[in-house]
Design an enzyme around this catalytic site. Structure first.
Site, PDB file in Angstrom:
ATOM      1  CE  LYS A  74       7.565   6.371  -5.856  1.00 27.97           C
ATOM      2  NZ  LYS A  74       6.422   6.365  -6.762  1.00 27.97           N
ATOM      3  CD  GLN A  76       3.180   4.701  -6.481  1.00 28.30           C
ATOM      4  OE1 GLN A  76       3.862   5.663  -6.187  1.00 28.30           O
ATOM      5  NE2 GLN A  76       3.646   3.715  -7.225  1.00 28.30           N
ATOM      6  CG  ASP A 106       5.417  10.470 -10.898  1.00 26.78           C
ATOM      7  OD1 ASP A 106       6.472   9.877 -10.621  1.00 26.78           O
ATOM      8  OD2 ASP A 106       4.303  10.153 -10.443  1.00 26.78           O
TER       9      ASP A 106
END
Ligand code: GUN
Length: 281
Positions: free
Chosen positions: A50, A94, A117
């Site tokens: 990422k 995460q 997200d």
């Protein structure tokens, strides 16, 4: 029949090129913060990827790595700082998190308009009622992959195997918005093949290597394999490779959904920034 391979890597590359070009025209760089707690090897790979992709397209990137025993309170403090940081337009923590930290508490602490997200209940709720403001990255990528085939979605029977909050449930909502008839399957659905064999569009996200065999797939179906399972150091999907002999279109693993998740996350970061500018937040 041999299925056409849906090249997620290529589609993701096009999205990133488009983002790079848009970013080069901006006065301020979109900023993404990625937080990792602990040393889960798979999570480390995702987080590094990422960060790398962020930099490649000219985004500002901040990676925060914390030890496994980080207290929940400390992580909440870091999220607060990122919420206040004007260089950060999107952030993510995460998953999975260590057991002593509540995932839902952490997700709730992220400002909804910085939630790259799309996991915050406000963003999920908006999606449920058809206000697609920030969509979860993997489901968004799944829809783009299905649409890349050019098939008409209206009236198609979509079967989703797996009811997770981050993939199965949101994909079901998005496909209903596209006027598909949606059937949800999960670990207790019996017999599973009865449903999967009726799918014009089959999305599998259960995290079980090769759980869907070729005899469970309808001829000509569009098959999206969200699984990424490590089996003896090899990455395999939730759908066995022989399903290519039956499907009309199918995503490979790796090179299907995986690259799309990151591309959509980057797209979300830019959308978060635009949202913040538009609403003067
Ligand atoms: N773990 C597995 N997939 C994801 C994702 O899309 N976002 C985050 N934050 N964690 C994950």
């Amino acid at each position: 029949m041999k299925a056409k391979i849906i090249d997620g890597k290529n589609i993701a590359e096009k999205i990133r090129q488009d983002l790079k070009s848009k970013t080069s025209k901006l006065k301020e760089k979109p900023g993404l913060a990625v937080v990792l707690v602990g040393d889960n090897p798979a999570s480390q790979v995702y987080v590094n990827m990422k960060e790398k992709k962020c930099k490649e397209i000219g985004f500002y990137s901040k990676k925060i790595i914390l030890p496994e025993d980080t207290e929940e309170e400390k992580l909440l403090g870091i999220i607060d700082e990122l919420n206040q940081d004007s260089k950060i337009h999107g952030m993510l923590v995460q998953l999975p998190l260590p057991k002593h930290i509540s995932e839902s508490l952490i997700i709730d602490a992220i400002l909804p308009y910085k939630d790259a997200d799309g996991f915050h209940p406000i963003n999920m709720g908006n999606m449920l009622i058809g206000k697609n403001i920030i969509l979860p990255a993997t489901p968004k990528g799944v829809i783009k992959l299905i649409e890349s085939t050019g098939i008409k979605l209206e009236g198609k029977h979509a079967v989703i195997v797996g009811r997770s909050n981050i993939v199965g449930k949101p994909v079901s909502i998005l496909l209903q918005q596209k006027n598909c008839t949606v059937t949800m399957c999960h670990s207790r659905s019996k017999p599973l093949e009865k449903y999967t064999k009726e799918a014009d569009i089959l999305v599998v996200a259960i995290g079980k290597p090769r759980a869907i065999t070729k005899d469970m797939v309808k001829k000509g179906a569009v098959v999206i394999d969200v699984g990424t399972n490590k089996v003896y150091d090899k990455l395999v999907g939730d759908v066995e490779e022989e399903a290519r002999e039956v499907a009309g279109y199918i995503t490979p693993v790796p090179g299907g959904v995986g690259p799309m998740t990151i591309a959509c996350l980057l797209e979300n970061t830019l959308e978060c920034m635009e949202l913040q500018k538009r609403t003067r937040l």
